[in-house]
Design a protein around this motif. Structure first.
Motif, PDB file in Angstrom:
ATOM      1  N   ASN A 196      -3.216   4.040  -2.371  1.00 15.67           N
ATOM      2  CA  ASN A 196      -3.421   2.852  -3.214  1.00 15.67           C
ATOM      3  C   ASN A 196      -3.171   1.590  -2.397  1.00 15.67           C
ATOM      4  N   CYS A 197      -4.067   0.629  -2.517  1.00 15.74           N
ATOM      5  CA  CYS A 197      -3.922  -0.633  -1.785  1.00 15.74           C
ATOM      6  C   CYS A 197      -2.823  -1.503  -2.389  1.00 15.74           C
ATOM      7  N   CYS A 238     -10.457  -2.945  -4.884  1.00 15.23           N
ATOM      8  CA  CYS A 238      -9.501  -3.962  -5.350  1.00 15.23           C
ATOM      9  C   CYS A 238     -10.223  -5.150  -5.976  1.00 15.23           C
ATOM     10  N   GLU A 262       0.349   5.131   0.690  1.00 11.83           N
ATOM     11  CA  GLU A 262      -0.569   6.175   1.154  1.00 11.83           C
ATOM     12  C   GLU A 262      -0.066   7.552   0.735  1.00 11.83           C
ATOM     13  N   THR A 279      -1.895  -8.964   5.617  1.00 12.51           N
ATOM     14  CA  THR A 279      -2.146  -7.811   6.486  1.00 12.51           C
ATOM     15  C   THR A 279      -1.549  -8.094   7.872  1.00 12.51           C
ATOM     16  N   ASN A 313       0.846  -1.192   0.000  1.00 15.14           N
ATOM     17  CA  ASN A 313       0.000   0.000   0.000  1.00 15.14           C
ATOM     18  C   ASN A 313       0.883   1.245   0.000  1.00 15.14           C
ATOM     19  N   PRO A 370      -9.699  -8.397   0.266  1.00 17.82           N
ATOM     20  CA  PRO A 370      -9.509  -7.144  -0.477  1.00 17.82           C
ATOM     21  C   PRO A 370     -10.730  -6.226  -0.386  1.00 17.82           C
ATOM     22  N   CYS A 371     -10.474  -4.926  -0.417  1.00 18.18           N
ATOM     23  CA  CYS A 371     -11.561  -3.936  -0.379  1.00 18.18           C
ATOM     24  C   CYS A 371     -12.350  -3.986  -1.699  1.00 18.18           C
TER      25      CYS A 371
END
Ligand code: THU
Length: 136
Positions: free
Chosen positions: A57-58, A94, A49, A82, A47, A90-91
């Motif tokens: 961005n992830c 993603c 930031e 993580t 990631n 994933p979000c």
């Protein structure tokens, strides 16, 4: 085609290593990802930031964009690490990006406790909007 145990181990190790490069000064949540692309090569990401938080961005998207920038068009598997007690899928953003290159992809989440999620993109994003919807 199912992935071999050595390939899965390599992907998990690569995701863990990638987390060390995370730029996460705002969340302190250092994430790493590794994707297995169509060629058989592994691409990694972390990631990244930004002081303008919304631009962050992830790890998963960083890894996929690296694969695509190297000429890959297919993603077979995504592994995300993580630094949490519980494995984190994933979000939504993603998931949508994974769908673009790997609608059949396997998605694995690992974390520092050893807990894991082993699933598919289709299970995480059923009925996804994708490239095919533009050419109906
Ligand atoms: N993050 C990822 O990189 N991947 C995920 O699957 C979940 C969240 C990042 C985004 C942000 O930098 C931080 O973790 C906290 O949400």
């Amino acid at each position: 085609m199912p992935l071999s145990p050595p390939t899965l181990r390599r992907l998990e190790k690569a995701a863990l290593t990638a987390a060390k490069s995370a730029h996460a000064p705002y969340s302190q949540f250092r994430v790493g990802a590794a994707v297995l692309a169509g060629s058989g090569k592994i691409y990694t990401g972390c990631n990244v930031e930004n002081a303008s938080f919304g631009l962050s961005n992830c790890a998963e998207r960083t890894a996929i964009f690296s694969a695509v920038a190297a000429g890959e068009q297919k993603i077979r598997c995504v592994v995300v690490y993580t630094p949490s007690l519980h494995a984190t899928p994933p979000c939504g953003a993603c998931r949508q990006v994974i769908n673009e290159f790997g609608p059949q992809a396997r998605v694995i989440a690992v974390c520092r406790s050893g807990e894991r999620i082993d699933t598919t993109l289709d299970a995480l994003l059923p009925g996804a909007f994708g490239p095919g919807n533009l050419s109906d």
